[in-house]
Motif scaffolding. Structure first.
Motif, PDB file in Angstrom:
ATOM      1  N   UNK B 122      10.479   3.913  -4.963  1.00 49.76           N
ATOM      2  CA  UNK B 122       9.101   3.439  -4.788  1.00 49.76           C
ATOM      3  C   UNK B 122       8.639   3.521  -3.345  1.00 49.76           C
ATOM      4  N   UNK B 123       9.587   3.582  -2.406  1.00 50.64           N
ATOM      5  CA  UNK B 123       9.152   3.617  -1.006  1.00 50.64           C
ATOM      6  C   UNK B 123       8.472   4.929  -0.634  1.00 50.64           C
ATOM      7  N   UNK B 249      10.853   4.357   4.743  1.00 51.72           N
ATOM      8  CA  UNK B 249      12.092   3.687   5.158  1.00 51.72           C
ATOM      9  C   UNK B 249      11.757   2.342   5.788  1.00 51.72           C
ATOM     10  N   UNK B 250      10.616   2.292   6.461  1.00 50.64           N
ATOM     11  CA  UNK B 250      10.182   1.049   7.093  1.00 50.64           C
ATOM     12  C   UNK B 250       9.848   0.013   6.025  1.00 50.64           C
ATOM     13  N   UNK B 251       9.139   0.464   5.022  1.00 53.82           N
ATOM     14  CA  UNK B 251       8.744  -0.429   3.921  1.00 53.82           C
ATOM     15  C   UNK B 251       9.972  -1.049   3.269  1.00 53.82           C
ATOM     16  N   UNK B 252      10.992  -0.217   3.045  1.00 54.16           N
ATOM     17  CA  UNK B 252      12.184  -0.698   2.354  1.00 54.16           C
ATOM     18  C   UNK B 252      12.925  -1.750   3.159  1.00 54.16           C
ATOM     19  N   UNK B 285      -1.185   7.136  -1.443  1.00 54.39           N
ATOM     20  CA  UNK B 285      -0.376   7.285  -2.650  1.00 54.39           C
ATOM     21  C   UNK B 285       0.958   6.554  -2.557  1.00 54.39           C
ATOM     22  N   UNK B 286       1.000   5.458  -1.795  1.00 53.90           N
ATOM     23  CA  UNK B 286       2.236   4.686  -1.702  1.00 53.90           C
ATOM     24  C   UNK B 286       2.007   3.259  -2.151  1.00 53.90           C
ATOM     25  N   UNK B 287       2.985   2.372  -1.865  1.00 56.26           N
ATOM     26  CA  UNK B 287       2.817   0.973  -2.240  1.00 56.26           C
ATOM     27  C   UNK B 287       1.747   0.337  -1.367  1.00 56.26           C
TER      28      UNK B 287
END
Ligand code: SF4
Ligand code: SF4
Lengths: 258, 646
Positions: B122-123, B249-252, B285-287
């Motif tokens: 999802x990231x 990667x930052x989001x995760x 198009x991301x979270x």
């Protein structure tokens, strides 16, 4: 809200109770806040003292374009200068704090100004709800969160209580850029004040209540209960002489008079 | 054969369009504020920064690093060779064969990209990014086939006009994505912006294994303080935003995102891109930011960011833990950007949420965040008989006590540390009432004016005295003293207490017994670990106590924040979970009975988690618990006392 409303908020140099450092005085800042909410940027903020005083910037940081300073030297009586200025400019509303945090801190300024201007004084207000047809609906703060609704005709002087809305955060940038406008002003030395000696307050011994509490809940209740004044007596209908005697006796009993 | 004349024409026109795109993009970056860089040496250093520093980060994901080497290497090589073979028409079998090889390499890489995108986590961003692997395959396959005749494998004009048409379509698609898209905002933009970002990074010290984590000071005389609109960023910050590959990667790693607070560092960087180029987030198009719907954010280079593009709550959710920066393969500086925008909100708007305004007022009036009497800073040590600098003027070690002095829990840590210092006979002194808050919280809350005022006064005090090093139990003060006071004339050797105690143990200056009890895990404080790279000393020290640390899944440079940094407990932006609870779950998963920490803020956050939970103790406390006090100095003390009394 009337568009032409002319509101002046008077500010003094505050003093932090713990560090003693000059700061934005809490009540005066509330007066400015109230002024800002009533007439936006048009509120006029006035100080009698030294234009170089840094802490004035923290009032300006609330979003003031300018702040007017009646130039006074340290020992001058600010209430005289302010009174002069206000009778000359005749605003609609003058807002002050209840008492200053430094100096004499007698809380007399609003009274002296109201007297000089010949205007009504409303003490310890929490809010001005509405101003219509030259009349203001004011909420006065009473102890323990109670409020009293009052109607007053403009113009008037009001002192703003701690119960009023807390002042907005002071922002550094606008505070730096606001114009502090010095006005040379006549001054008169405050002779009463000059005769005072200032010394750090001594802690007075506190009378302790004996609390016979067995459980934490009881102790909590005792600690937070409002004072009942159980020992007091209400004397309404007695002749004045008798009332005075009762007060005198109490003062003797408490050791205030000897 | 149509391709003979069409291919050079296509190549030339795509190159021309790409050039125009590049000029436009560069002008978008240059709308930012000046920031001096060394153009020549930056460009010279770029390949090395790419091959070494960037890949050092990418390599944490072996699959992706190999994939990227094959794809990107294959592409760059192919493009150069395509120009030589098909544009300049150099007839060389060798070049053609090389081109075949490079396109195969790229094709192989692209198949792995394709596989990763089959079931993307999802990231990762979807949208155009799902098209990219196909574009890569088309590009490499097309040029492979086109080059076959030049390599002499197939005759000219094979396949007839049908194949020629298909190939022409492939060329248009491939070049469109890979060359035109590179400068006109397609996914390949990351290669163009990323390369330049590496060359002109605002913190070049980060390359070559260095570290640069201190925030940059605000010029308090500037007409606007902090960042109001995208063009208030430095130009190379804007360039940096544009380099984002939306890998997430930052989001995760972001604790605020995981806690359901309205922050997603990836989305934030993309919003900055929207800001610098103008537009809305409808196509993102991301979270999204947790709890904030997509499609309503709008921005432009000259519009105020916090009015329409980014909700202030997003900025205030950040704990400044740097997990995002640590993880970002493009070396983007999220924390700098967030604090820059906070500065505007605090210094210009007077809009610090939660208890922010109160804390800042207290810092201004009393030099500590809770408004305690400045003269009571030494009360905690009334029974400790500490030397105070104003009296002794000189000592080996200056013990920076920090605001923990006012907090009863932190005082236990301070006491434990003092006990160790005394046991090791360290010549140390404290500043006492002359110490002030380090300014950490004020700075992270965006109030650089108050930070600078505190910093200058602290530096002025410290510079009166002579000491060799500063030691502190507070990683925040540690970071600020070490990395941020330099701009105000304070250059010191600063150690965290775990480093210092570890030295004492190694030198044999204190004797320790063994720790008793169950499993122990260790929580790396962000400001000690990621900010200052100290991962080893605390672990060595625990090992010296006979503790085998049961590491949490996220530890070391990947440690998850306790939620206490960046003024986050003060602004207190609501989320679905508390960060501290999540960290405690991490600890629980190791089966630990005790969480060792090296920070009073972490202690407070983790102890705030409801029981049952592991116990939380600072390493200083753990060491002091097993300190073997030699009898000799104690008896000497008693003698001295006797003399004094007599
Ligand atoms: S900011 Fe960095 S880590 Fe985050 S999505 Fe972009 S490239 Fe990836
Ligand atoms: S610094 Fe930490 S909290 Fe802030 S955005 Fe990055 S990962 Fe999230």
């Amino acid at each position: 809200m009337q568009p032409e409303l002319n509101i002046v908020a008077l500010v003094s140099v505050g003093q932090h109770p713990k560090s003693g450092r000059a700061r934005r005085a809490e009540q005066d800042a509330r007066a400015v806040e109230l002024g800002l909410r009533l007439s936006g940027e048009k509120v006029q903020v006035l100080h009698a003292g030294d234009v170089a005083e840094e802490s004035l910037r923290s009032y300006a940081g609330m979003g003031l374009k300018q702040l007017r300073v009646l130039q006074q030297s340290a020992g001058a009586d600010a209430s005289l200068a302010l009174g002069d200025y206000l009778s000359e400019h005749q605003p609609d509303i003058v807002l002050t704090g209840v008492r200053a945090e430094s100096g004499e801190s007698s809380g007399m300024t609003p009274y002296l100004l109201a007297e000089k201007l010949g205007w009504p004084l409303v003490t310890r207000i929490a809010d001005i709800a509405k101003i219509e047809n030259g009349e203001a609906e004011i909420l006065q703060a009473l102890p323990r969160g109670q409020r009293r609704a009052i109607k007053v005709r403009l113009p008037f002087v009001a002192s703003v209580d701690n119960a009023a809305e807390a002042p907005r955060q002071s922002a550094y940038g606008p505070g730096r850029r606001a114009q502090l406008e010095p006005l040379p002003w006549v001054e008169a030395a405050d002779e009463v004040r000059a005769s005072f000696d200032e010394a750090p307050a001594r802690k007075r011994p506190k009378r302790l209540k004996m609390v016979k509490a067995k459980t934490a809940a009881e102790r909590f209740k005792a600690a937070t209960a409002k004072s009942q004044g159980g020992g007091g007596r209400i004397m309404k209908d007695e002749p004045p002489r008798e009332q005075a005697q009762a007060i005198f006796d109490l003062l003797l009993e408490e050791g205030v008079l000897r | 054969m149509i391709l003979d004349w069409l291919l050079p024409v296509l190549l030339l026109s795509v190159l021309a369009l790409a050039l125009a795109g590049a000029v436009r993009r560069v002008s978008l970056w240059r709308a930012g504020q000046p920031s001096p860089v060394n153009i020549i040496s930056g460009l010279m250093a770029m390949p090395r920064r790419y091959l070494v520093d960037l890949h050092h980060v990418v390599e944490r994901d072996k699959y992706m690093s190999n994939t990227h080497v094959a794809t990107a290497g294959g592409f760059v090589l192919s493009l150069v060779l395509i120009l030589l073979v098909h544009l300049f028409g150099i007839e060389s079998k060798l070049l053609a064969w090389a081109l075949l090889a490079s396109s195969v390499l790229m094709f192989v890489g692209a198949t792995f990209v394709y596989k990763r995108r089959k079931n993307p986590p999802s990231r990762l961003s979807k949208g155009p990014w799902m098209r990219l692997p196909k574009s890569l395959l088309v590009f490499s396959a097309t040029f492979f086939i086109i080059t076959l005749p030049a390599a002499g494998i197939l005759p000219e004009g094979f396949g007839g006009w049908v194949l020629a048409l298909i190939l022409a379509a492939g060329v248009v698609w491939g070049l469109g994505e890979m060359v035109f898209g590179m400068t006109w905002g397609g996914p390949m933009k990351h290669a163009f912006a990323g390369a330049l970002h590496l060359a002109f990074h605002r913190r070049p010290e980060r390359f070559g294994g260095g570290r640069s984590t201190g925030l940059k000071p605000v010029d308090l005389d500037a007409p606007v303080l902090g960042v109001q609109k995208p063009t208030d960023f430095k130009w190379n910050q804007l360039l940096g935003f544009d380099a984002c590959v939306q890998c997430g990667k930052c989001e995760a790693m972001c604790p605020a995102f995981a806690a359901g607070q309205p922050l997603n560092p990836k989305k934030l960087i993309q919003d900055m891109v929207i800001g610098l180029a103008g537009g809305t987030d409808a196509k993102f198009a991301g979270s999204p930011y947790p709890g904030i719907e997509l499609g309503n954010a709008k921005g432009g280079p000259d519009s105020t960011i916090t009015e329409g593009l980014v909700n202030p709550d997003t900025l205030w959710s950040c704990t400044t833990c740097r997990a995002c920066v640590e993880e970002c393969p493009m070396m983007i500086e999220h924390v700098d950007a967030i604090v820059d925008m906070r500065r505007f909100l605090t210094l210009e708007k007077g809009n610090t949420p939660g208890k922010g305004a109160e804390v800042l007022d207290n810092l201004i009036a009393t030099d500590n965040p809770n408004g305690f009497e400045p003269g009571s800073r030494m009360n905690w040590a009334a029974d400790q008989n500490l030397k105070v600098m104003s009296e002794v003027k000189e000592a080996d070690v200056l013990f920076w006590v920090s605001d923990g002095a006012f907090d009863m829990r932190s005082q236990r840590i301070l006491r434990a540390f003092v006990k160790l210092l005394k046991a090791a006979n360290v010549d140390f002194a404290v500043l006492g009432d002359e110490e002030r808050d380090s300014g950490d919280v004020a700075r992270r809350l965006g109030d650089d004016a108050t930070f600078q005022s505190l910093a200058k006064r602290n530096v002025a005090v410290m510079n009166q005295y002579r000491f060799k090093r500063i030691v502190t139990t507070d990683p925040h003060a540690f970071h600020v003293l070490k990395n941020e006071y330099g701009d105000f004339g304070g250059h010191y050797e600063v150690l965290h207490h775990t480093t210092f105690i570890n030295e004492l143990v190694k030198e044999g200056r204190i004797q320790l017994g063994a720790h008793k009890g169950g499993t122990v895990t260790y929580h790396d404080p962000c400001y000690l670990g990621r900010y200052n790279g100290e991962y080893e000393s605390p672990r060595e020290l625990l090992a010296a106590l006979g503790i085998q640390v049961a590491e949490m899944e996220r530890s070391g440079f990947r440690s998850r924040c306790c939620g206490g940094g960046g003024g986050a407990p003060i602004t207190d932006i609501p989320g679905e979970r508390r960060i501290a609870d999540m960290r405690m779950e991490d600890a629980n998963a190791t089966g630990a009975e005790l969480v060792a920490v090296g920070c009073q803020q972490c202690t407070a956050m983790l102890e705030g988690v409801v029981e049952p939970r592991p116990e939380v103790k600072d390493i200083a406390e753990l060491v002091a618990d097993v300190l073997v006090e030699s009898a000799e100095p104690a008896s000497r003390k008693r003698d001295e006392l006797a003399v004094e009394v007599a």
